[in-house]
Scaffold this motif. Structure first.
Motif, PDB file in Angstrom:
ATOM      1  N   ALA A  61       0.367  -0.792   0.075  1.00 47.04           N
ATOM      2  CA  ALA A  61      -0.049   0.065   0.067  1.00 47.04           C
ATOM      3  C   ALA A  61       0.805   0.937  -0.108  1.00 47.04           C
ATOM      4  CB  ALA A  61      -1.087  -0.092   1.136  1.00 47.04           C
ATOM      5  N   GLN A  62       2.437   1.324   0.871  1.00 44.76           N
ATOM      6  CA  GLN A  62       3.049   2.436   1.083  1.00 44.76           C
ATOM      7  C   GLN A  62       3.482   2.872  -0.391  1.00 44.76           C
ATOM      8  OE1 GLN A  62       5.511   2.003   4.371  1.00 44.76           O
ATOM      9  NE2 GLN A  62       3.750   2.355   5.691  1.00 44.76           N
ATOM     10  N   HIS A  63       3.722   1.633  -1.177  1.00 46.94           N
ATOM     11  CA  HIS A  63       4.684   1.612  -2.475  1.00 46.94           C
ATOM     12  C   HIS A  63       3.597   1.323  -4.189  1.00 46.94           C
ATOM     13  CE1 HIS A  63       7.839   0.453   0.432  1.00 46.94           C
ATOM     14  NE2 HIS A  63       8.550   1.053  -0.454  1.00 46.94           N
ATOM     15  N   THR A  64       3.002   1.413  -3.910  1.00 42.31           N
ATOM     16  CA  THR A  64       1.319   1.046  -4.747  1.00 42.31           C
ATOM     17  C   THR A  64       1.216   2.894  -4.750  1.00 42.31           C
ATOM     18  OG1 THR A  64      -0.134   0.558  -3.699  1.00 42.31           O
ATOM     19  CG2 THR A  64       0.933  -1.008  -5.280  1.00 42.31           C
ATOM     20  N   GLN A  65       1.095   3.610  -3.911  1.00 45.67           N
ATOM     21  CA  GLN A  65       0.685   4.994  -3.375  1.00 45.67           C
ATOM     22  C   GLN A  65       1.134   5.937  -4.577  1.00 45.67           C
ATOM     23  OE1 GLN A  65       0.432   5.307   0.750  1.00 45.67           O
ATOM     24  NE2 GLN A  65      -1.680   4.881   0.622  1.00 45.67           N
ATOM     25  N   GLY A  66       3.207   5.843  -4.616  1.00 46.72           N
ATOM     26  CA  GLY A  66       4.022   6.602  -4.721  1.00 46.72           C
ATOM     27  C   GLY A  66       3.393   6.204  -6.662  1.00 46.72           C
ATOM     28  N   LYS A  68       1.212   5.239  -7.551  1.00 53.43           N
ATOM     29  CA  LYS A  68      -0.226   5.971  -8.714  1.00 53.43           C
ATOM     30  C   LYS A  68      -0.282   6.345  -9.142  1.00 53.43           C
ATOM     31  CE  LYS A  68      -3.643   2.202  -6.291  1.00 53.43           C
ATOM     32  NZ  LYS A  68      -4.194   2.310  -5.818  1.00 53.43           N
ATOM     33  N   ALA A  69       0.359   7.955  -8.246  1.00 50.00           N
ATOM     34  CA  ALA A  69       0.863   9.145  -8.333  1.00 50.00           C
ATOM     35  C   ALA A  69       1.692   9.380  -9.850  1.00 50.00           C
ATOM     36  CB  ALA A  69       1.235   9.341  -7.319  1.00 50.00           C
TER      37      ALA A  69
END
Length: 113
Positions: A61-66, A68-69
């Motif tokens: 979750a922490q790494h996919t947010q970046g 996705k942005a």
């Protein structure tokens, strides 16, 4: 003497039965303890698996947010570039079509030496 031998044999048989009972209880206890240990190990494994799964989901979750942005930003940039290219194409489209039609219909052949 026969009575004494008979009593001795009976004592040995009783001792053997008692030893057999003790061995049987020991086996039952050991079997029970092995089952308990296996169940405890399964519980520990499941707890460990659940913990690692939670850690993995948090990490993901922490790494996919970046990601996705960055993906959204790249998508916006691509959309802007596509719009620019289409606008440039439409801007010169009439002139290009006229030039192409003129080149096809108004051919000026020249001899090659």
């Amino acid at each position: 003497m026969s009575a004494q031998n008979s009593a001795g044999i009976q004592t040995l048989l009783d001792a053997e039965r008692e030893a057999s009972k003790i061995v049987q209880k020991s086996r039952e206890y050991r079997t029970k303890r092995v089952r308990e240990a296996r169940d405890e190990a399964k519980k520990e494994i499941e707890a460990y698996r659940a913990n690692k799964e939670a850690e993995y989901k948090e990490f993901e979750a922490q790494h996919t947010q970046g990601n996705k942005a960055a993906e959204e930003e790249a998508s916006k940039e691509a959309d802007v570039k596509i719009d620019e290219i289409q606008a440039a194409g439409k801007k010169g489209q009439d002139k290009i079509i006229k030039d192409l039609l003129a080149a096809v219909f108004e051919a000026h052949p020249t001899p090659v030496s």
